[in-house]
Scaffold this motif. Structure first.
Motif, PDB file in Angstrom:
ATOM      1  N   ARG A   1       1.002  -1.256  -0.060  1.00  0.00           N
ATOM      2  CA  ARG A   1      -0.126   0.233  -0.408  1.00  0.00           C
ATOM      3  C   ARG A   1       0.806   0.832   0.425  1.00  0.00           C
ATOM      4  NH1 ARG A   1      -2.684  -2.324   5.145  1.00  0.00           N
ATOM      5  NH2 ARG A   1      -3.588  -4.202   3.916  1.00  0.00           N
ATOM      6  N   GLY A   2       1.824   1.171  -0.747  1.00  0.00           N
ATOM      7  CA  GLY A   2       3.040   2.407  -1.016  1.00  0.00           C
ATOM      8  C   GLY A   2       3.845   2.901   0.051  1.00  0.00           C
ATOM      9  N   GLU A   3       3.735   1.564   1.030  1.00  0.00           N
ATOM     10  CA  GLU A   3       5.386   2.130   2.110  1.00  0.00           C
ATOM     11  C   GLU A   3       5.612   0.834   2.151  1.00  0.00           C
ATOM     12  OE1 GLU A   3       4.173   2.309   6.230  1.00  0.00           O
ATOM     13  OE2 GLU A   3       2.730   3.927   5.970  1.00  0.00           O
ATOM     14  N   ARG A   4       7.167   1.055   2.149  1.00  0.00           N
ATOM     15  CA  ARG A   4       8.422   0.450   1.598  1.00  0.00           C
ATOM     16  C   ARG A   4       9.234   0.211   3.301  1.00  0.00           C
ATOM     17  NH1 ARG A   4      11.307   2.294  -3.382  1.00  0.00           N
ATOM     18  NH2 ARG A   4      10.144   2.956  -4.578  1.00  0.00           N
ATOM     19  N   LYS A   5       9.239  -1.406   3.489  1.00  0.00           N
ATOM     20  CA  LYS A   5       9.044  -2.106   4.444  1.00  0.00           C
ATOM     21  C   LYS A   5      10.991  -2.454   4.381  1.00  0.00           C
ATOM     22  CE  LYS A   5       9.447  -4.861   8.142  1.00  0.00           C
ATOM     23  NZ  LYS A   5       8.113  -5.630   8.802  1.00  0.00           N
ATOM     24  N   LEU A   6      12.116  -2.039   4.710  1.00  0.00           N
ATOM     25  CA  LEU A   6      13.386  -2.758   4.443  1.00  0.00           C
ATOM     26  C   LEU A   6      13.219  -4.231   4.499  1.00  0.00           C
ATOM     27  CD1 LEU A   6      16.437  -2.338   3.313  1.00  0.00           C
ATOM     28  CD2 LEU A   6      16.835  -1.180   5.679  1.00  0.00           C
ATOM     29  N   VAL A   7      13.607  -4.929   3.483  1.00  0.00           N
ATOM     30  CA  VAL A   7      13.613  -6.989   4.565  1.00  0.00           C
ATOM     31  C   VAL A   7      14.573  -7.726   3.707  1.00  0.00           C
ATOM     32  CG1 VAL A   7      11.395  -7.103   3.617  1.00  0.00           C
ATOM     33  CG2 VAL A   7      12.474  -7.317   1.925  1.00  0.00           C
ATOM     34  N   ALA A   8      15.924  -7.012   2.977  1.00  0.00           N
ATOM     35  CA  ALA A   8      17.613  -7.130   3.328  1.00  0.00           C
ATOM     36  C   ALA A   8      18.346  -6.711   3.001  1.00  0.00           C
ATOM     37  CB  ALA A   8      16.898  -8.566   1.859  1.00  0.00           C
ATOM     38  N   VAL A   9      19.785  -6.939   2.629  1.00  0.00           N
ATOM     39  CA  VAL A   9      19.966  -6.182   2.323  1.00  0.00           C
ATOM     40  C   VAL A   9      21.660  -7.123   1.371  1.00  0.00           C
ATOM     41  CG1 VAL A   9      19.939  -4.374   3.743  1.00  0.00           C
ATOM     42  CG2 VAL A   9      21.953  -5.391   4.428  1.00  0.00           C
ATOM     43  N   ALA A  10      21.768  -6.566   0.665  1.00  0.00           N
ATOM     44  CA  ALA A  10      23.014  -7.116   0.572  1.00  0.00           C
ATOM     45  C   ALA A  10      24.683  -6.673  -0.437  1.00  0.00           C
ATOM     46  CB  ALA A  10      22.713  -7.754  -1.197  1.00  0.00           C
ATOM     47  N   LEU A  11      25.825  -6.694  -0.311  1.00  0.00           N
ATOM     48  CA  LEU A  11      27.189  -6.103  -0.827  1.00  0.00           C
ATOM     49  C   LEU A  11      27.539  -7.474  -1.565  1.00  0.00           C
ATOM     50  CD1 LEU A  11      28.894  -4.166   0.334  1.00  0.00           C
ATOM     51  CD2 LEU A  11      30.017  -6.030   2.306  1.00  0.00           C
ATOM     52  N   ALA A  12      28.189  -6.987  -2.625  1.00  0.00           N
ATOM     53  CA  ALA A  12      28.705  -7.998  -4.064  1.00  0.00           C
ATOM     54  C   ALA A  12      29.656  -7.271  -4.538  1.00  0.00           C
ATOM     55  CB  ALA A  12      27.488  -7.441  -4.449  1.00  0.00           C
ATOM     56  N   THR A  13      30.581  -8.369  -5.127  1.00  0.00           N
ATOM     57  CA  THR A  13      31.381  -8.025  -6.404  1.00  0.00           C
ATOM     58  C   THR A  13      31.096  -8.606  -7.393  1.00  0.00           C
ATOM     59  OG1 THR A  13      32.924  -8.740  -4.251  1.00  0.00           O
ATOM     60  CG2 THR A  13      33.825  -8.052  -6.390  1.00  0.00           C
ATOM     61  N   ILE A  14      31.497  -7.153  -8.441  1.00  0.00           N
ATOM     62  CA  ILE A  14      30.782  -7.917 -10.004  1.00  0.00           C
ATOM     63  C   ILE A  14      32.187  -7.719 -10.818  1.00  0.00           C
ATOM     64  CG2 ILE A  14      29.005  -6.643 -11.304  1.00  0.00           C
ATOM     65  CD1 ILE A  14      27.920  -7.698  -9.045  1.00  0.00           C
ATOM     66  N   ALA A  15      31.887  -8.132 -11.606  1.00  0.00           N
ATOM     67  CA  ALA A  15      33.730  -8.602 -12.214  1.00  0.00           C
ATOM     68  C   ALA A  15      32.756  -7.801 -13.576  1.00  0.00           C
ATOM     69  CB  ALA A  15      33.371  -9.736 -12.702  1.00  0.00           C
ATOM     70  N   LYS A  16      33.716  -7.142 -14.180  1.00  0.00           N
ATOM     71  CA  LYS A  16      33.816  -6.411 -15.646  1.00  0.00           C
ATOM     72  C   LYS A  16      34.321  -7.458 -16.348  1.00  0.00           C
ATOM     73  CE  LYS A  16      35.047  -2.444 -14.766  1.00  0.00           C
ATOM     74  NZ  LYS A  16      35.860  -0.599 -15.404  1.00  0.00           N
ATOM     75  N   VAL A  17      33.193  -7.891 -18.129  1.00  0.00           N
ATOM     76  CA  VAL A  17      33.679  -8.887 -18.815  1.00  0.00           C
ATOM     77  C   VAL A  17      34.963  -8.432 -19.383  1.00  0.00           C
ATOM     78  CG1 VAL A  17      32.838 -10.355 -20.300  1.00  0.00           C
ATOM     79  CG2 VAL A  17      31.593  -9.099 -18.400  1.00  0.00           C
ATOM     80  N   GLU A  18      35.663  -9.791 -19.203  1.00  0.00           N
ATOM     81  CA  GLU A  18      36.831  -9.347 -19.967  1.00  0.00           C
ATOM     82  C   GLU A  18      36.854  -8.987 -21.357  1.00  0.00           C
ATOM     83  OE1 GLU A  18      40.328 -11.686 -18.862  1.00  0.00           O
ATOM     84  OE2 GLU A  18      39.163 -12.852 -18.193  1.00  0.00           O
ATOM     85  N   GLY A  19      38.049  -7.773 -22.215  1.00  0.00           N
ATOM     86  CA  GLY A  19      38.402  -7.520 -22.718  1.00  0.00           C
ATOM     87  C   GLY A  19      37.221  -8.268 -24.488  1.00  0.00           C
ATOM     88  N   LYS A  20      37.606  -7.424 -24.882  1.00  0.00           N
ATOM     89  CA  LYS A  20      36.990  -7.601 -26.887  1.00  0.00           C
ATOM     90  C   LYS A  20      37.460  -7.336 -27.482  1.00  0.00           C
ATOM     91  CE  LYS A  20      32.369  -9.116 -24.474  1.00  0.00           C
ATOM     92  NZ  LYS A  20      31.092  -9.011 -24.508  1.00  0.00           N
TER      93      LYS A  20
END
Lengths: 139, 139, 139, 139
Positions: free
Chosen positions: C120-139
């Motif tokens: 009903r329009g209200e946001r409740k925090l249900v999870a948090v995350a911390l991530a490492t994202i890799a760039k796809v190697e060169g082309k």
């Protein structure tokens, strides 16, 4: 490098690393993909206020086990990130870290560590870790 | 306890914690759900072999920031687990840790930390952490 | 690409991703270093047996928020690892994921995510995350 | 409950879990502290846009393996947090998750998971996870 050369090489790096040298960290065994290290428990140096080994020392052992295992297959490396679960208070004469490579890729190595508190020769598992170790770029 | 009492109380625990006292860890600010701490960079004590602060010290600052922030709302606590991402080499006069409670539940607190290296008054973010802190079971 | 072009581009990738398309994942906003996405809560598709949204859907939202935020500054990327803390059961009409870049380096991006359940329009925090994202190697 | 009863019980919960039932998740084996599960790879349901299994499905398998292994020793449980490392793209006929309890304490269980992609009978490790699973508070 064979295993003995790796051990000598790694022990020389420890000697040049103030924080690790001060803890008297010692390589017990190293082979490609696996390392075992020890840190003596000197209470006035490594404990917290309940008389257990401080989490930061357990973190040092876990991180070092992962990074040194990764280094045994990938050369010059640096820790990108790790996750550490504490399982039990650490009491004993020394901490033992066992690091194992799970997967080595072109740029990173994923490794895990077990940390044991050794008391009168018996090892109790006190923490586990899962880490991503990055190879140092170029050269 | 008000904020000043919490600060005094926490600083007294640090004084009784050999590893933390030895690092001269200092509480800069504490309020419910938030803490800021500092560790001076004494190279022969905290560095690694490239001249940066050792990851174990960064782990100490991150873990302490999370645990002390959790303790500010939950009393006696112990770290269950944390994840730490290293972002940049840490160089400077001191490390600053800022811990913030994300969510306090009946048994656990989830908290995050930012670790900065402070150099000539400028703060650079060098690591972030996300942790689960457990309340110590009733007495 | 400006923000509108990034949004169109990302929505087109979602359309070609069976799992994401099936969940009707939608990009609400994207700008360099930040993304907001939504997944409608269709109970017979995304719930677990207590009537809450299944953790795997929360994982999808968290991972996507981190990876898409990383992609907004680094181009073609792939998730290396993430850590996710669940904070509360997720109930509502839709899940919202907010992803933010913490640090972009030459090969990897560290990002964090917040996952909210919107009711009903209200946001409740249900999870948090911390991530490492890799760039796809060169082309 | 003996192992067969646990398997029947868990399979019945899966049947009542829309997201898991829809994926046709299947318990292959369960014993105290250990579980093995399978999810068939139906591309139009579980893939991402490069033709690999979507990370959210790998997350589902990893989380389920940890939680179900924990449940085999601790009864009613819920995942507090997990960390997942992706090791290789997942291609094959089905995903296999192997969950193992590392340590069961009074309130929480620490467990790990390995996720394999099975292709023509051969298993390739595609992800590993480390999780904290909470026992559901007494009734």
């Amino acid at each position: 490098m064979d295993n003995d050369q790796m051990k000598t090489y790694l022990q020389a790096i420890i000697a040049k690393t103030p924080f690790a040298a001060q803890l008297e960290a010692q390589v017990l065994h190293i082979e490609p993909g696996k390392v075992e290290l020890a840190v003596p428990v000197v209470p006035e140096r490594v404990n917290q206020h309940h008389g257990f080994v401080h989490g930061a020392i357990i973190g040092f052992v876990a991180d070092s086990a992962c990074a040194w295992a990764a280094g045994s297959v990938a050369g010059d490396v640096v820790t990108s990130e790790y996750k550490l679960n504490f399982l039990a208070p650490a009491v004993g004469e020394r901490l033992i870290g066992v690091g194992t490579v799970i997967k080595a890729s072109s740029r990173t190595v994923v490794a895990q560590a077990e940390v044991f508190a050794e008391r009168r020769g018996e090892r109790k598992l006190v923490a586990v870790a899962l880490a991503t170790i990055a190879k140092v770029e170029g050269k």
